[in-house]
Scaffold this motif. Structure first.
Motif, mmCIF file in Angstrom:
data_model
loop_
_atom_site.group_PDB
_atom_site.id
_atom_site.type_symbol
_atom_site.label_atom_id
_atom_site.label_comp_id
_atom_site.label_asym_id
_atom_site.label_seq_id
_atom_site.Cartn_x
_atom_site.Cartn_y
_atom_site.Cartn_z
ATOM 1 N N LYS A 1 36.944 52.062 42.699
ATOM 2 C CA LYS A 1 36.012 50.987 42.356
ATOM 3 C C LYS A 1 36.811 49.785 41.849
ATOM 4 N N ILE A 2 36.708 48.674 42.582
ATOM 5 C CA ILE A 2 37.486 47.477 42.265
ATOM 6 C C ILE A 2 36.549 46.310 42.006
ATOM 7 N N TYR B 1 34.075 47.722 46.616
ATOM 8 C CA TYR B 1 34.418 46.430 46.032
ATOM 9 C C TYR B 1 33.177 45.778 45.437
ATOM 10 N N TYR B 2 33.338 45.255 44.234
ATOM 11 C CA TYR B 2 32.251 44.596 43.514
ATOM 12 C C TYR B 2 32.703 43.166 43.220
ATOM 13 N N LEU B 3 31.939 42.195 43.676
ATOM 14 C CA LEU B 3 32.320 40.797 43.528
ATOM 15 C C LEU B 3 31.259 40.055 42.734
ATOM 16 N N SER B 4 31.690 39.294 41.718
ATOM 17 C CA SER B 4 30.728 38.495 40.968
ATOM 18 C C SER B 4 31.331 37.158 40.579
ATOM 19 N N ASP B 5 30.443 36.190 40.409
ATOM 20 C CA ASP B 5 30.840 34.844 40.021
ATOM 21 C C ASP B 5 29.638 34.181 39.365
ATOM 22 N N GLU C 1 28.091 40.374 32.868
ATOM 23 C CA GLU C 1 26.654 40.632 32.763
ATOM 24 C C GLU C 1 26.050 41.343 33.983
ATOM 25 N N PRO C 2 26.479 41.042 35.206
ATOM 26 C CA PRO C 2 25.874 41.726 36.356
ATOM 27 C C PRO C 2 26.200 43.209 36.453
ATOM 28 N N TRP C 3 27.182 43.676 35.681
ATOM 29 C CA TRP C 3 27.687 45.036 35.871
ATOM 30 C C TRP C 3 27.430 45.956 34.680
ATOM 31 N N GLU C 4 26.426 45.661 33.920
ATOM 32 C CA GLU C 4 26.100 46.459 32.737
ATOM 33 C C GLU C 4 25.962 47.934 33.108
ATOM 34 N N GLY C 5 26.655 48.798 32.339
ATOM 35 C CA GLY C 5 26.570 50.242 32.554
ATOM 36 C C GLY C 5 27.584 50.797 33.535
ATOM 37 N N GLN C 6 28.375 49.936 34.178
ATOM 38 C CA GLN C 6 29.365 50.390 35.160
ATOM 39 C C GLN C 6 30.763 50.373 34.556
ATOM 40 N N SER D 1 35.739 43.324 28.329
ATOM 41 C CA SER D 1 36.274 44.158 29.412
ATOM 42 C C SER D 1 36.292 45.643 29.078
ATOM 43 N N LYS D 2 36.512 45.975 27.798
ATOM 44 C CA LYS D 2 36.675 47.385 27.419
ATOM 45 C C LYS D 2 35.443 48.232 27.723
ATOM 46 N N LYS D 3 34.265 47.618 27.672
ATOM 47 C CA LYS D 3 33.019 48.342 27.978
ATOM 48 C C LYS D 3 32.956 48.759 29.443
ATOM 49 N N PHE D 4 33.734 48.090 30.276
ATOM 50 C CA PHE D 4 33.663 48.319 31.716
ATOM 51 C C PHE D 4 34.912 49.020 32.243
ATOM 52 N N MET D 5 35.675 49.596 31.306
ATOM 53 C CA MET D 5 36.897 50.313 31.653
ATOM 54 C C MET D 5 36.846 51.737 31.120
ATOM 55 N N HIS D 6 37.391 52.669 31.883
ATOM 56 C CA HIS D 6 37.581 54.030 31.380
ATOM 57 C C HIS D 6 39.042 54.174 30.952
ATOM 58 N N ALA D 7 39.444 55.362 30.560
ATOM 59 C CA ALA D 7 40.781 55.559 29.979
ATOM 60 C C ALA D 7 41.920 55.156 30.908
ATOM 61 N N ASN D 8 41.711 55.276 32.217
ATOM 62 C CA ASN D 8 42.784 54.979 33.169
ATOM 63 C C ASN D 8 42.589 53.658 33.910
ATOM 64 N N SER D 9 41.596 52.893 33.516
ATOM 65 C CA SER D 9 41.337 51.606 34.181
ATOM 66 C C SER D 9 42.467 50.616 33.930
ATOM 67 N N ILE D 10 42.657 49.742 34.905
ATOM 68 C CA ILE D 10 43.645 48.667 34.808
ATOM 69 C C ILE D 10 42.931 47.329 34.940
ATOM 70 N N ILE D 11 43.333 46.354 34.119
ATOM 71 C CA ILE D 11 42.836 44.996 34.281
ATOM 72 C C ILE D 11 44.038 44.079 34.509
ATOM 73 N N VAL D 12 43.913 43.203 35.487
ATOM 74 C CA VAL D 12 44.959 42.230 35.795
ATOM 75 C C VAL D 12 44.374 40.849 35.528
ATOM 76 N N LEU D 13 45.038 40.069 34.680
ATOM 77 C CA LEU D 13 44.476 38.781 34.291
ATOM 78 C C LEU D 13 45.567 37.724 34.117
ATOM 79 N N PRO D 14 45.198 36.458 34.309
ATOM 80 C CA PRO D 14 46.182 35.377 34.182
ATOM 81 C C PRO D 14 46.017 34.579 32.888
ATOM 82 N N ILE D 15 47.129 34.081 32.396
ATOM 83 C CA ILE D 15 47.119 33.080 31.329
ATOM 84 C C ILE D 15 47.934 31.894 31.846
#
Length: 235
Positions: free
Chosen positions: A44-45, A68-72, A101-106, A151-165
């Protein structure tokens, strides 16, 4: 980025419809490159702040079996993403909404966040944010802060998040927020010159830097910016 993905990115950048929405940038390309190895083993990406769908299109090349889940926040962007990905034979779910907001509970195996923020004052003079939503804060971190803290609400123990600064925001604050909420696994930094069209606003940029609202540097007679890509998981 491997040659195959490089070709795909260039092809989609040219052929996809981005009219009236955010156009792909170097940051988009760096996110794709940094995500591909994690994408290979993800089921699930989430493409957060998907724009016209170019990140999903490129990542799809390394994993066609994932969901794949896409939101904007932009409904126009979702319409364009659906159009751009119409010929792709994949499992795509599209939703319009603010942040998560579109992915509550996932929960997701991989979250690729392209909701990067820069100072609102820089966004207004930049070539990137024409008629598209911007971070409304002067230090450019309010959107990033919202993404990271939720983000933490939408991640499990092995989830990865990639983000830019991006250094056209207060990178010190941004890094601190990341480290306070997530466990950083890797961090990469890429330098790039400020577009020539923005050089005429050097006084504004200097003022923002003096106030720590942006953190670009002057080198070799140029204004050099940077994009930091962070790969993280839940603490």
């Amino acid at each position: 980025m491997n040659l195959n993905l490089e070709k795909k990115f260039n092809k989609y950048s040219k052929n996809f419809d981005f009219k009236g929405i955010f156009n792909p940038t170097l940051t988009s390309k760096l996110l794709i490159n940094s995500s591909q190895n994690f994408a290979k083993r993800s089921k699930k990406i989430l493409d957060l702040g998907c724009g016209g769908g170019i990140i999903t299109a490129c990542v799809f090349a390394v994993n066609k079996k994932a969901n794949y889940y896409l939101s904007d926040i932009s409904k126009t962007a979702i319409t364009k993403a659906k159009k751009n990905l119409k010929s792709f034979k994949g499992n795509f779910t599209y939703k319009s909404g603010n942040c998560f907001e579109p992915w509550e509970g996932q929960t997701f195996d991989l979250i690729i966040n392209d909701v990067s923020g820069i100072s609102s004052r820089v966004a207004k003079i930049s070539p990137w944010f024409k008629n598209v939503p911007i971070d409304k804060s002067a230090d450019g971190i309010s959107l990033l802060k919202k993404v990271i803290k939720n983000s933490k609400k939408f991640m499990h123990a092995n989830s990865i998040i990639v983000l830019p600064i991006i250094s056209l925001c207060n990178t010190y604050k941004a890094k601190k927020i990341v480290k306070s909420n997530l466990k950083v696994l890797k961090q990469f930094e890429f330098n790039w010159p400020l577009p020539k069209s923005m050089i005429k606003n050097e006084k504004l940029l200097n003022d923002l830097k003096k106030n720590n609202q942006i953190n670009c540097k002057k080198k070799y007679g140029m204004i050099v910016c940077s994009t930091i890509i962070i790969i993280a998981k839940k603490c």
